[in-house]
Design a protein around this motif. Sequence first.
Motif, PDB file in Angstrom:
ATOM      1  N   ILE A  71     -11.578  -1.069 -15.860  1.00 28.54           N
ATOM      2  CA  ILE A  71     -10.571  -2.026 -16.343  1.00 28.54           C
ATOM      3  C   ILE A  71     -11.157  -2.874 -17.466  1.00 28.54           C
ATOM      4  O   ILE A  71     -10.503  -3.144 -18.478  1.00 28.54           O
ATOM      5  CB  ILE A  71     -10.073  -2.918 -15.187  1.00 28.54           C
ATOM      6  N   ALA A  72     -12.426  -3.282 -17.292  1.00 29.08           N
ATOM      7  CA  ALA A  72     -13.092  -4.082 -18.327  1.00 29.08           C
ATOM      8  C   ALA A  72     -13.230  -3.307 -19.630  1.00 29.08           C
ATOM      9  O   ALA A  72     -13.254  -3.892 -20.719  1.00 29.08           O
ATOM     10  CB  ALA A  72     -14.466  -4.529 -17.832  1.00 29.08           C
ATOM     11  N   SER A  73     -13.291  -1.971 -19.523  1.00 28.87           N
ATOM     12  CA  SER A  73     -13.412  -1.139 -20.728  1.00 28.87           C
ATOM     13  C   SER A  73     -12.068  -0.932 -21.420  1.00 28.87           C
ATOM     14  O   SER A  73     -12.008  -0.320 -22.486  1.00 28.87           O
ATOM     15  CB  SER A  73     -14.017   0.222 -20.366  1.00 28.87           C
ATOM     16  N   GLY A  74     -10.998  -1.429 -20.781  1.00 24.52           N
ATOM     17  CA  GLY A  74      -9.679  -1.329 -21.399  1.00 24.52           C
ATOM     18  C   GLY A  74      -8.714  -0.391 -20.707  1.00 24.52           C
ATOM     19  O   GLY A  74      -7.575  -0.232 -21.143  1.00 24.52           O
ATOM     20  N   MET A  75      -9.133   0.240 -19.617  1.00 22.90           N
ATOM     21  CA  MET A  75      -8.259   1.172 -18.914  1.00 22.90           C
ATOM     22  C   MET A  75      -7.235   0.426 -18.067  1.00 22.90           C
ATOM     23  O   MET A  75      -7.514  -0.642 -17.531  1.00 22.90           O
ATOM     24  CB  MET A  75      -9.088   2.106 -18.022  1.00 22.90           C
ATOM     25  N   ASP A  76      -6.048   0.994 -17.970  1.00 21.07           N
ATOM     26  CA  ASP A  76      -5.010   0.442 -17.108  1.00 21.07           C
ATOM     27  C   ASP A  76      -5.494   0.424 -15.658  1.00 21.07           C
ATOM     28  O   ASP A  76      -6.201   1.334 -15.216  1.00 21.07           O
ATOM     29  CB  ASP A  76      -3.741   1.295 -17.222  1.00 21.07           C
ATOM     30  N   GLN A  77      -5.119  -0.616 -14.918  1.00 24.72           N
ATOM     31  CA  GLN A  77      -5.604  -0.778 -13.546  1.00 24.72           C
ATOM     32  C   GLN A  77      -5.244   0.405 -12.660  1.00 24.72           C
ATOM     33  O   GLN A  77      -6.075   0.904 -11.897  1.00 24.72           O
ATOM     34  CB  GLN A  77      -5.026  -2.063 -12.945  1.00 24.72           C
ATOM     35  N   LEU A  78      -4.008   0.870 -12.762  1.00 24.75           N
ATOM     36  CA  LEU A  78      -3.578   1.984 -11.920  1.00 24.75           C
ATOM     37  C   LEU A  78      -4.294   3.273 -12.318  1.00 24.75           C
ATOM     38  O   LEU A  78      -4.675   4.078 -11.459  1.00 24.75           O
ATOM     39  CB  LEU A  78      -2.061   2.158 -12.020  1.00 24.75           C
ATOM     40  N   ASP A  79      -4.489   3.468 -13.622  1.00 29.10           N
ATOM     41  CA  ASP A  79      -5.210   4.652 -14.092  1.00 29.10           C
ATOM     42  C   ASP A  79      -6.655   4.634 -13.595  1.00 29.10           C
ATOM     43  O   ASP A  79      -7.208   5.674 -13.218  1.00 29.10           O
ATOM     44  CB  ASP A  79      -5.192   4.717 -15.620  1.00 29.10           C
ATOM     45  N   ALA A  80      -7.260   3.444 -13.610  1.00 30.90           N
ATOM     46  CA  ALA A  80      -8.639   3.313 -13.136  1.00 30.90           C
ATOM     47  C   ALA A  80      -8.729   3.645 -11.649  1.00 30.90           C
ATOM     48  O   ALA A  80      -9.630   4.363 -11.204  1.00 30.90           O
ATOM     49  CB  ALA A  80      -9.144   1.896 -13.400  1.00 30.90           C
ATOM     50  N   TYR A  81      -7.786   3.141 -10.881  1.00 31.90           N
ATOM     51  CA  TYR A  81      -7.764   3.403  -9.436  1.00 31.90           C
ATOM     52  C   TYR A  81      -7.622   4.900  -9.175  1.00 31.90           C
ATOM     53  O   TYR A  81      -8.319   5.473  -8.324  1.00 31.90           O
ATOM     54  CB  TYR A  81      -6.610   2.630  -8.802  1.00 31.90           C
ATOM     55  N   ALA A  82      -6.722   5.532  -9.921  1.00 33.32           N
ATOM     56  CA  ALA A  82      -6.494   6.969  -9.734  1.00 33.32           C
ATOM     57  C   ALA A  82      -7.737   7.774 -10.097  1.00 33.32           C
ATOM     58  O   ALA A  82      -8.089   8.740  -9.409  1.00 33.32           O
ATOM     59  CB  ALA A  82      -5.313   7.418 -10.588  1.00 33.32           C
ATOM     60  N   GLN A  83      -8.413   7.379 -11.156  1.00 33.62           N
ATOM     61  CA  GLN A  83      -9.602   8.119 -11.586  1.00 33.62           C
ATOM     62  C   GLN A  83     -10.720   8.012 -10.552  1.00 33.62           C
ATOM     63  O   GLN A  83     -11.347   9.020 -10.197  1.00 33.62           O
ATOM     64  CB  GLN A  83     -10.093   7.589 -12.932  1.00 33.62           C
ATOM     65  N   VAL A  84     -10.950   6.806 -10.058  1.00 32.71           N
ATOM     66  CA  VAL A  84     -12.049   6.604  -9.108  1.00 32.71           C
ATOM     67  C   VAL A  84     -11.785   7.328  -7.796  1.00 32.71           C
ATOM     68  O   VAL A  84     -12.679   7.951  -7.219  1.00 32.71           O
ATOM     69  CB  VAL A  84     -12.280   5.098  -8.867  1.00 32.71           C
ATOM     70  N   TYR A  85     -10.553   7.275  -7.322  1.00 32.01           N
ATOM     71  CA  TYR A  85     -10.228   7.889  -6.033  1.00 32.01           C
ATOM     72  C   TYR A  85      -9.655   9.302  -6.172  1.00 32.01           C
ATOM     73  O   TYR A  85      -9.222   9.899  -5.198  1.00 32.01           O
ATOM     74  CB  TYR A  85      -9.253   6.997  -5.263  1.00 32.01           C
ATOM     75  N   ARG A  86      -9.642   9.814  -7.412  1.00 30.40           N
ATOM     76  CA  ARG A  86      -9.192  11.180  -7.694  1.00 30.40           C
ATOM     77  C   ARG A  86      -7.773  11.426  -7.167  1.00 30.40           C
ATOM     78  O   ARG A  86      -7.503  12.377  -6.431  1.00 30.40           O
ATOM     79  CB  ARG A  86     -10.168  12.197  -7.094  1.00 30.40           C
ATOM     80  N   ASP A  90       0.315   9.974 -12.004  1.00 30.20           N
ATOM     81  CA  ASP A  90       1.774   9.961 -12.161  1.00 30.20           C
ATOM     82  C   ASP A  90       2.457   9.603 -10.847  1.00 30.20           C
ATOM     83  O   ASP A  90       3.446   8.862 -10.824  1.00 30.20           O
ATOM     84  CB  ASP A  90       2.271  11.324 -12.650  1.00 30.20           C
ATOM     85  N   ASP A  91       1.902  10.124  -9.750  1.00 29.55           N
ATOM     86  CA  ASP A  91       2.465   9.812  -8.439  1.00 29.55           C
ATOM     87  C   ASP A  91       2.280   8.328  -8.121  1.00 29.55           C
ATOM     88  O   ASP A  91       3.177   7.688  -7.560  1.00 29.55           O
ATOM     89  CB  ASP A  91       1.799  10.667  -7.362  1.00 29.55           C
ATOM     90  N   LEU A  92       1.136   7.774  -8.500  1.00 30.81           N
ATOM     91  CA  LEU A  92       0.900   6.348  -8.273  1.00 30.81           C
ATOM     92  C   LEU A  92       1.876   5.495  -9.074  1.00 30.81           C
ATOM     93  O   LEU A  92       2.390   4.487  -8.579  1.00 30.81           O
ATOM     94  CB  LEU A  92      -0.537   5.983  -8.649  1.00 30.81           C
ATOM     95  N   HIS A  93       2.127   5.902 -10.307  1.00 28.04           N
ATOM     96  CA  HIS A  93       3.081   5.157 -11.131  1.00 28.04           C
ATOM     97  C   HIS A  93       4.486   5.231 -10.519  1.00 28.04           C
ATOM     98  O   HIS A  93       5.230   4.244 -10.557  1.00 28.04           O
ATOM     99  CB  HIS A  93       3.092   5.699 -12.558  1.00 28.04           C
ATOM    100  N   ARG A  94       4.827   6.394  -9.963  1.00 28.09           N
ATOM    101  CA  ARG A  94       6.138   6.514  -9.314  1.00 28.09           C
ATOM    102  C   ARG A  94       6.221   5.597  -8.093  1.00 28.09           C
ATOM    103  O   ARG A  94       7.242   4.943  -7.865  1.00 28.09           O
ATOM    104  CB  ARG A  94       6.394   7.973  -8.917  1.00 28.09           C
ATOM    105  N   GLN A  95       5.141   5.558  -7.319  1.00 27.51           N
ATOM    106  CA  GLN A  95       5.123   4.682  -6.149  1.00 27.51           C
ATOM    107  C   GLN A  95       5.243   3.217  -6.561  1.00 27.51           C
ATOM    108  O   GLN A  95       5.961   2.431  -5.926  1.00 27.51           O
ATOM    109  CB  GLN A  95       3.828   4.894  -5.360  1.00 27.51           C
ATOM    110  N   ARG A 191      13.717  10.654  -8.899  1.00 26.07           N
ATOM    111  CA  ARG A 191      14.085  11.651  -7.894  1.00 26.07           C
ATOM    112  C   ARG A 191      14.235  13.010  -8.572  1.00 26.07           C
ATOM    113  O   ARG A 191      14.733  13.100  -9.696  1.00 26.07           O
ATOM    114  CB  ARG A 191      15.394  11.252  -7.203  1.00 26.07           C
ATOM    115  N   ASP A 192      13.800  14.045  -7.879  1.00 22.75           N
ATOM    116  CA  ASP A 192      13.815  15.386  -8.473  1.00 22.75           C
ATOM    117  C   ASP A 192      15.206  15.786  -8.950  1.00 22.75           C
ATOM    118  O   ASP A 192      15.366  16.345 -10.040  1.00 22.75           O
ATOM    119  CB  ASP A 192      13.298  16.418  -7.459  1.00 22.75           C
TER     120      ASP A 192
END
Length: 206
Positions: A71-86, A90-95, A191-192
Amino acid sequence: MQEADAALSELPADFASVTGERLVNLITRFRDHPGLEHLLNQLDERERRLNPGWDWRQLETDQDRQITALIASGMDQLDAYAQVYRLDVDDLHRQQARAHLHTQRLPGESADALARRLYGEWIEAQFLAAEHATRGVLVNKRGRAHGVDGRSLLHGSPRRAAAYASEELKAWWHTHPRLTLTEFRAQLLHRDADVKAARRHQEDRT
């Protein structure tokens, strides 16, 4: 700060009895509000009163530190969370979008009713912006001859909009894409069935 104070007043005196879900709802409610930092500080202070010597840094994990660094490097918080926890970002953003929508629903309001209400509000905002950008020239000569209301071109049939929209409005749509209710609902609810319906709408235009 009044909203944050109001939220804090909803918490029971015994912090330990506050459920995690309720805390998440509070933080979600204020995540884009200046009161969020105040809310979090107050929650920390309440925890310290219950547990003298408590420091949230003691609970930090390696993953927490990795997320903080990203996040300190400029990454979006949700993107950072997704990257660290693999996780699927996109699913996180939907949630997250669904959780945010839940806070906007009126009592007894269905998801479809919410989408229609928000679409109406969005159309009104689009109308005001388009009217300003085009200096009120929303309808072409043919449309004026038929008594077409410029606001009506912002929703409904794309063919009708193309037939009666002024060149100024068409140019504005290049940077402010026009959306039908179906397309808006797909973007809002994810929704699909809605996404497939929106895709069919877009294919019909081509």
